[in-house]
Structures are given as C-alpha cells and as structure tokens.
Enzyme design. Sequence first.
Site, PDB file in Angstrom:
ATOM      1  N   ARG A 293       0.822  -1.211   0.000  1.00 22.18           N
ATOM      2  CA  ARG A 293       0.000   0.000   0.000  1.00 22.18           C
ATOM      3  C   ARG A 293       0.861   1.270   0.000  1.00 22.18           C
ATOM      4  O   ARG A 293       0.568   2.240  -0.700  1.00 22.18           O
ATOM      5  CB  ARG A 293      -0.883  -0.010   1.255  1.00 22.18           C
ATOM      6  CG  ARG A 293      -1.828   1.161   1.367  1.00 22.18           C
ATOM      7  CD  ARG A 293      -2.325   1.340   2.812  1.00 22.18           C
ATOM      8  NE  ARG A 293      -2.675   0.083   3.437  1.00 22.18           N
ATOM      9  CZ  ARG A 293      -3.895  -0.441   3.449  1.00 22.18           C
ATOM     10  NH1 ARG A 293      -4.867   0.194   2.849  1.00 22.18           N
ATOM     11  NH2 ARG A 293      -4.124  -1.585   4.059  1.00 22.18           N
ATOM     12  N   ARG A 330     -13.506  -1.190  -0.729  1.00 21.24           N
ATOM     13  CA  ARG A 330     -12.951  -0.949   0.606  1.00 21.24           C
ATOM     14  C   ARG A 330     -13.915  -0.219   1.555  1.00 21.24           C
ATOM     15  O   ARG A 330     -13.980  -0.560   2.745  1.00 21.24           O
ATOM     16  CB  ARG A 330     -11.622  -0.205   0.517  1.00 21.24           C
ATOM     17  CG  ARG A 330     -10.525  -1.022  -0.161  1.00 21.24           C
ATOM     18  CD  ARG A 330      -9.169  -0.333  -0.099  1.00 21.24           C
ATOM     19  NE  ARG A 330      -8.667  -0.266   1.255  1.00 21.24           N
ATOM     20  CZ  ARG A 330      -8.618   0.847   1.980  1.00 21.24           C
ATOM     21  NH1 ARG A 330      -9.053   2.000   1.477  1.00 21.24           N
ATOM     22  NH2 ARG A 330      -8.146   0.828   3.205  1.00 21.24           N
ATOM     23  N   CYS A 361     -26.448  -2.270  -7.322  1.00 21.86           N
ATOM     24  CA  CYS A 361     -27.764  -2.474  -6.727  1.00 21.86           C
ATOM     25  C   CYS A 361     -27.609  -2.935  -5.277  1.00 21.86           C
ATOM     26  O   CYS A 361     -27.973  -4.050  -4.910  1.00 21.86           O
ATOM     27  CB  CYS A 361     -28.543  -3.502  -7.550  1.00 21.86           C
ATOM     28  SG  CYS A 361     -30.286  -3.549  -7.131  1.00 21.86           S
ATOM     29  N   TYR A 390      -5.383  -1.986  -3.438  1.00 18.32           N
ATOM     30  CA  TYR A 390      -6.570  -2.766  -3.084  1.00 18.32           C
ATOM     31  C   TYR A 390      -7.845  -2.218  -3.718  1.00 18.32           C
ATOM     32  O   TYR A 390      -8.935  -2.428  -3.200  1.00 18.32           O
ATOM     33  CB  TYR A 390      -6.722  -2.872  -1.558  1.00 18.32           C
ATOM     34  CG  TYR A 390      -5.499  -3.456  -0.910  1.00 18.32           C
ATOM     35  CD1 TYR A 390      -5.152  -4.788  -1.103  1.00 18.32           C
ATOM     36  CD2 TYR A 390      -4.648  -2.659  -0.154  1.00 18.32           C
ATOM     37  CE1 TYR A 390      -4.006  -5.318  -0.546  1.00 18.32           C
ATOM     38  CE2 TYR A 390      -3.500  -3.181   0.412  1.00 18.32           C
ATOM     39  CZ  TYR A 390      -3.177  -4.511   0.206  1.00 18.32           C
ATOM     40  OH  TYR A 390      -2.037  -5.029   0.756  1.00 18.32           O
TER      41      TYR A 390
END
Length: 443
Positions: A293, A330, A361, A390
């Site tokens: 990350r 996330r 939806c 991610y």
Amino acid sequence: MHLHGTAKINEHGRLEIGGCDTKDLAEQFGTPLYVVDEALVRQRAREYVEAFQASGFRFQVAYASKAFSTVAMCAIAEQEGLSLDVVSDGELYTALQAGFPAERIHFHGNNKTPFEIEMALDAGIGCFVADNFSELQLLNAIAASKGRKANILLRITPGVEAHTHDYISTGQQDSKFGFDLAGGAAFEAVRQALGLEHLVLLGVHSHIGSQIFEVEGFRMAAAKVAEFAVDVKAKLGQTFRVINLGGGFGIRYTSEDSPLPVRDYIGAITDAIRTNFTDAGYPLPEIWVEPGRSIVGDAGTTLYTVGTSKDIPGVRKYVAVDGGMTDNPRPALYESKYEAVLANRAAEPAVETVSVAGKCCESGDMLIWDLELPKAETGDLLAVFCTGAYNYAMASNYNRIRRPAVVLVKDGQADVAVKRESLEDISRNDVLPERLRKVEVQP
C-alpha cells in the site's frame, strides 16, 4: 485539499496528474478510470531502498503485489531494485510474464495448492513463506519429487496487535496466519523444518497488520523475534540468516491519517534489530520488509463521471457516479474513508455537502458519505484520491459491471497498463449447456 505526488491544479482550474489533464484522460480512456502516478510509485520505492542503504544492513524490499498486481507494476518494481511477494498462481504468473527475476520472488499464503507450489518450484523462486505444518510436509514432498530444495521462512505470529481494523490486523495470537509464538507452535515448526531434507530454513517472517501509523509495534515484534531466534539457536543450533518484519506501513487517505516518513519506519526496524540481536551476541541477520500500500496507495486516483443526484431535504444529498463497490469495495469492507474533488472544476470553492453513491444495486454501495464539493452537475468528473492499493486488485464484476482501465501517467504521457473490459469479456467464459439451448417444439 491534499494533493499527492505530481498532482496539481493546472491553469484551466482542472486536476492534473503526471502532467496529464484528467479531463483529457477521461475523454480518451473513459470512466471509471484508475490513474497511476508512475513518478510517485518510483519515489516511494526509492525511499525504502535508500533508507535501508543508509542503515548498513543487508536487505530486500519486496513489493507486496497483492496491493496492485499488473505486468507493468511488476516491471516498475524490478527496475527499482525491489523483490516481489506473491500469494497465488495468478500473481506469480503476472510476475513471470513481466520477466521479473524468479530468484527475487517470495511466495506467501496460508493455503498454497500443490499446483501453485509446483509452479513456483519450476520457476525457481527465491523463497516460500511457510504458514502451517501441513504446508511444511506438502512443500517438502513436492520438492523431493522434483529433486530440489526449497528455501523457506516460517511465518510466526508474535502476539503483537497493531492499531488497525480487525480485518487487517494479523500479528495477534488469534489469526489464521502463521505459527503461534506464545503457544510453542513456532518452535515446533523450526524443529520440524530442520528435519525435512528438502527444505532450507532461512529465518522467520512476521506481519503485525496494515495501515500502521506508529513504530512501537514493529519494535515489539523485532524484540520478540530476536528472543525467539536466541532460544532456537541455544536449543536447536539453528541461526536465522533472514528476519522479515512484513509490511503494513500506513498512508494518508484523509486528514485523520498521520503516517510517518518511510525512513522513520525503517529506522525503527533496523535500530530494533541491531539492538536486540547485538545485545544477545547474535549475528546480525539480513532484513526483509514487504511494503505494498505505501508504495502504490497514494499514487492512484480513480476518475468517475457524475450521473444522477437525489436530494432529501433535511437529510442528505446523494450524488451517483458511474462506478462504486465494483472498482472500490474498501468502504463496504472496512468503512474506509477517502478525499475527492471535482477534477474538471478543481479550483472552485465547495458550496454543498454530498454523499457519493455507486451504481451497484446495493444500499451499502457508498464511496464517500460526507464530501464538500462545488455544486455537482451531471457530466462532472469526480477524482477520488489514494485508490492505488486494493482497488483494482479487489475489483469485481458484480452486477456484470465491467472493470475499469488502468493508465500510467508520467511527464505528460499516458499509457494503458490494463485495458478496460469489454461487454464481450463479461460473458467470455460463460458456457451454455446443450440441454439449455432452445429447441423447436414439435406440433
């Protein structure tokens, strides 16, 4: 507004990244669109390498490809002198397709399949991070069948709980990952590994969590690993050559986040290893870390086109975009928070608070709950920051929505790294069984 890397507001009042106007990017490549600031990715990689070089330790900085795995990203990692960790046959295949040196690939995972182990052994990868007793036996047996030896690290859980979300905290005793240190499983794993002829034990691995903003957890993990290393050396005569303290280094998503400079994380790790091992009279090991990350997260921006809106007086105003949880799950998974701007009107002041909804939806398909923006209109371009990690990696085809393209931007040039999926791609692997095919009904 906090801009990252090469991002800036240009003379037209629009957001620019890597010298490319985001309005032009959206027109050329469509939306949703993942935009990756290549210069920032390379800068972050170099920060790790330079911090270790200053420490004097032997080291490997292995990019955790689960954060963002593409052929282009693997090529960048290789060019910047990084190693690579993978957790599946797909990530390994991607790395090999990129020509990444196999000897600098480390294979993680708590349930490696026989196929994955064979594939990795045949490729000649540098190391397996063994996660459980079943894997030790399986890896040894497959290596024996091929007449090879496999380098391994043993993943241990040091009992250190990082201050992070429960789903991304992995160093505590109750975890699906690794051999428990406190309960004695880690010591038994060393004993068993030393007795398996086709395994070569290099050392141990620990990972205490993700999105960590302090260094105390790493110091504690280093101290526990050193204590364990001393105990193993005294009782089993095995000296660890490698200590891997994983990743988890945090980034800034919003003003609530306060990550440390890379040099502070690495300085704390190297100081703790040096102090604990030297005090014990133990040879200084090679140090490995696995940032993911923190190398790609703030280098990514997702561009969306604003569609419909819904104003509920006295409650909230929803603004919907042409993506959502399919390209960024996330917020739904971790309640993650993001900052964003209207990229085509980035210089204008905010006049209203809106909640950004996705198009899936699902009531839970929300990207940002409260965001200050200029009055958003249909056709505006919304840029959500820090989506490099991610997001593409966890994207799905829920509602049969196509996954976005990925473009690398640098010095005014934009290059496609991943093509946008087509409608044909959506059903490419579908098969209609013969018995379901339409047949004419006989009169």
